[in-house]
Design a protein around this motif. Structure first.
Motif, mmCIF file in Angstrom:
data_model
loop_
_atom_site.group_PDB
_atom_site.id
_atom_site.type_symbol
_atom_site.label_atom_id
_atom_site.label_comp_id
_atom_site.label_asym_id
_atom_site.label_seq_id
_atom_site.Cartn_x
_atom_site.Cartn_y
_atom_site.Cartn_z
ATOM 1 N N PRO A 1 -0.822 -1.647 -1.318
ATOM 2 C CA PRO A 1 -1.988 -2.536 -1.213
ATOM 3 C C PRO A 1 -1.868 -3.542 -0.068
ATOM 4 N N LYS A 2 -3.007 -4.012 0.392
ATOM 5 C CA LYS A 2 -3.059 -4.988 1.478
ATOM 6 C C LYS A 2 -2.246 -6.235 1.141
ATOM 7 N N GLU A 3 -2.333 -6.690 -0.104
ATOM 8 C CA GLU A 3 -1.622 -7.897 -0.520
ATOM 9 C C GLU A 3 -0.115 -7.733 -0.354
ATOM 10 N N GLN A 4 0.387 -6.557 -0.663
ATOM 11 C CA GLN A 4 1.821 -6.306 -0.513
ATOM 12 C C GLN A 4 2.221 -6.253 0.953
ATOM 13 N N ILE A 5 1.355 -5.670 1.790
ATOM 14 C CA ILE A 5 1.632 -5.623 3.225
ATOM 15 C C ILE A 5 1.701 -7.041 3.792
ATOM 16 N N GLU A 6 0.746 -7.877 3.419
ATOM 17 C CA GLU A 6 0.738 -9.257 3.901
ATOM 18 C C GLU A 6 1.985 -10.002 3.451
ATOM 19 N N LYS A 7 2.390 -9.774 2.219
ATOM 20 C CA LYS A 7 3.581 -10.433 1.687
ATOM 21 C C LYS A 7 4.824 -10.022 2.458
ATOM 22 N N LEU A 8 4.938 -8.733 2.746
ATOM 23 C CA LEU A 8 6.107 -8.220 3.465
ATOM 24 C C LEU A 8 6.094 -8.642 4.929
ATOM 25 N N LEU A 9 4.917 -8.698 5.545
ATOM 26 C CA LEU A 9 4.817 -9.172 6.926
ATOM 27 C C LEU A 9 5.207 -10.645 7.033
ATOM 28 N N VAL B 1 4.367 2.292 11.618
ATOM 29 C CA VAL B 1 3.857 3.189 10.584
ATOM 30 C C VAL B 1 4.047 4.635 11.030
ATOM 31 N N PHE B 2 4.680 5.436 10.188
ATOM 32 C CA PHE B 2 4.782 6.873 10.431
ATOM 33 C C PHE B 2 3.605 7.518 9.707
ATOM 34 N N SER B 3 2.727 8.181 10.478
ATOM 35 C CA SER B 3 1.452 8.607 9.915
ATOM 36 C C SER B 3 1.068 10.017 10.348
ATOM 37 N N ASP B 4 0.417 10.723 9.438
ATOM 38 C CA ASP B 4 -0.070 12.086 9.658
ATOM 39 C C ASP B 4 -1.598 12.031 9.675
ATOM 40 N N PRO B 5 -2.246 12.550 10.730
ATOM 41 C CA PRO B 5 -3.704 12.447 10.821
ATOM 42 C C PRO B 5 -4.456 13.168 9.704
ATOM 43 N N ASP B 6 -3.813 14.114 9.017
ATOM 44 C CA ASP B 6 -4.473 14.835 7.928
ATOM 45 C C ASP B 6 -4.006 14.382 6.545
ATOM 46 N N CYS B 7 -3.224 13.320 6.499
ATOM 47 C CA CYS B 7 -2.727 12.806 5.220
ATOM 48 C C CYS B 7 -3.773 11.884 4.588
ATOM 49 N N PRO B 8 -4.285 12.219 3.391
ATOM 50 C CA PRO B 8 -5.309 11.368 2.763
ATOM 51 C C PRO B 8 -4.814 9.962 2.464
ATOM 52 N N TYR B 9 -3.520 9.829 2.177
ATOM 53 C CA TYR B 9 -2.975 8.502 1.889
ATOM 54 C C TYR B 9 -2.869 7.665 3.164
ATOM 55 N N CYS B 10 -2.693 8.343 4.305
ATOM 56 C CA CYS B 10 -2.685 7.628 5.581
ATOM 57 C C CYS B 10 -4.074 7.071 5.880
ATOM 58 N N HIS B 11 -5.093 7.847 5.554
ATOM 59 C CA HIS B 11 -6.464 7.369 5.733
ATOM 60 C C HIS B 11 -6.743 6.190 4.800
ATOM 61 N N ARG B 12 -6.213 6.266 3.588
ATOM 62 C CA ARG B 12 -6.394 5.154 2.647
ATOM 63 C C ARG B 12 -5.702 3.898 3.174
ATOM 64 N N LEU B 13 -4.509 4.086 3.722
ATOM 65 C CA LEU B 13 -3.784 2.945 4.298
ATOM 66 C C LEU B 13 -4.590 2.314 5.414
ATOM 67 N N GLU B 14 -5.104 3.142 6.336
ATOM 68 C CA GLU B 14 -5.844 2.636 7.489
ATOM 69 C C GLU B 14 -7.166 1.989 7.082
ATOM 70 N N ASN B 15 -7.886 2.639 6.177
ATOM 71 C CA ASN B 15 -9.240 2.197 5.855
ATOM 72 C C ASN B 15 -9.316 1.139 4.764
ATOM 73 N N ASP B 16 -8.264 1.020 3.972
ATOM 74 C CA ASP B 16 -8.260 0.028 2.893
ATOM 75 C C ASP B 16 -7.164 -1.024 3.079
ATOM 76 N N SER B 17 -5.914 -0.567 3.052
ATOM 77 C CA SER B 17 -4.788 -1.500 3.041
ATOM 78 C C SER B 17 -4.654 -2.298 4.334
#
Length: 248
Positions: A233-241, A125-141
């Motif tokens: 979404p988490k479901e898509q991540i699981e599918k791709l993994l 994962v390429f991630s920026d500590p101040d990116c709100p979408y990165c926080h959403r990915l970490e905390n939700d997806s």
């Protein structure tokens, strides 16, 4: 870009090509490429392909960016070509197809390594500590996703002025940069004391991401080489993994 705006782009392109195509027979793709390469000096015209729209050609620039041109290569437009029957952006679909890399060539030693469960699956994962979408990915997806090893490449964007300092502080944390990353993403707490003077791979990560065509965060890279932008979404991540594990 809103669907209406996308349609305006396509409509404009149709008008342009209608005027030019009536005068001359459309040249082949190699001729269009040669003309564009001459007119767009300094830009790498990777390929020119036909599209479902008559007289409109897809132009791939730098291996990743998609623009469109008319049959005489007199005009170019940047925007989405939308299939109204399926309400799908053909531009987005093609861009995702072009975003590919060789996972085995990723310098994983330049990423924060987090092992969950048996760590059998892999994800970068390429991630920026101040990116709100990165926080959403970490905390939700990514929440609850297990049996995976996640390699986080710190990728601070210029639009976030403090992201570089935070990335350096997380990488330079005493003891465990995984704990520092989790504490920031989960609790918005940086290491204490903050250190930014150690050697970091952040500049190299930024160059690597640019080479791969990554322009925003988060960007997920699966072992199949597929690069997927956004806090999917988490479901898509699981599918791709699962698909990536099956493809080994």
């Amino acid at each position: 870009m809103a669907l209406f705006s996308r349609l305006l782009v396509v409509a404009s392109l149709v008008a342009i090509t209608a005027c030019s195509a009536s005068a001359d027979t459309a040249p082949n793709a190699s001729q269009i490429k040669a003309k564009l390469q001459k007119k767009m000096a300094g830009r790498d015209i990777t390929a020119v392909n036909t599209t479902p729209m008559k007289g409109v050609y897809e132009v791939i620039v730098g291996g990743h960016q998609i623009i469109y041109t008319d049959a005489k290569a007199d005009y170019v437009l940047v925007g989405d070509m939308v299939d109204l029957s399926n309400h799908q952006s053909l531009t987005e679909q093609r861009t995702n197809e072009l975003l590919k890399t060789d996972f085995k060539l990723l310098p994983l030693d330049k990423a924060i390594k987090e092992v969950r469960g048996d760590g059998s699956r892999q994800l970068a994962v390429f991630s920026d500590p101040d990116c709100p979408y990165c926080h959403r990915l970490e905390n939700d997806s990514l929440k609850g996703v297990t049996n995976v090893t996640i390699y986080t490449f710190l990728f601070p964007l210029n639009i976030h002025p403090d992201a570089m300092r935070k990335s350096q502080a997380i990488w330079c944390a005493s003891g465990n940069d995984v704990a520092a990353w989790r504490n920031w993403m989960d609790n918005k707490k940086l290491p204490d004391p903050i250190k930014t003077d150690c050697t970091t791979p952040i500049t190299e990560n930024l160059a690597l991401g640019e080479k791969m065509g990554i322009t925003g965060t988060p960007a997920l890279v699966f072992t199949t080489g597929q690069i997927v932008p956004g806090a999917i979404p988490k479901e898509q991540i699981e599918k791709l993994l699962t698909a990536a594990a099956a493809a080994k």
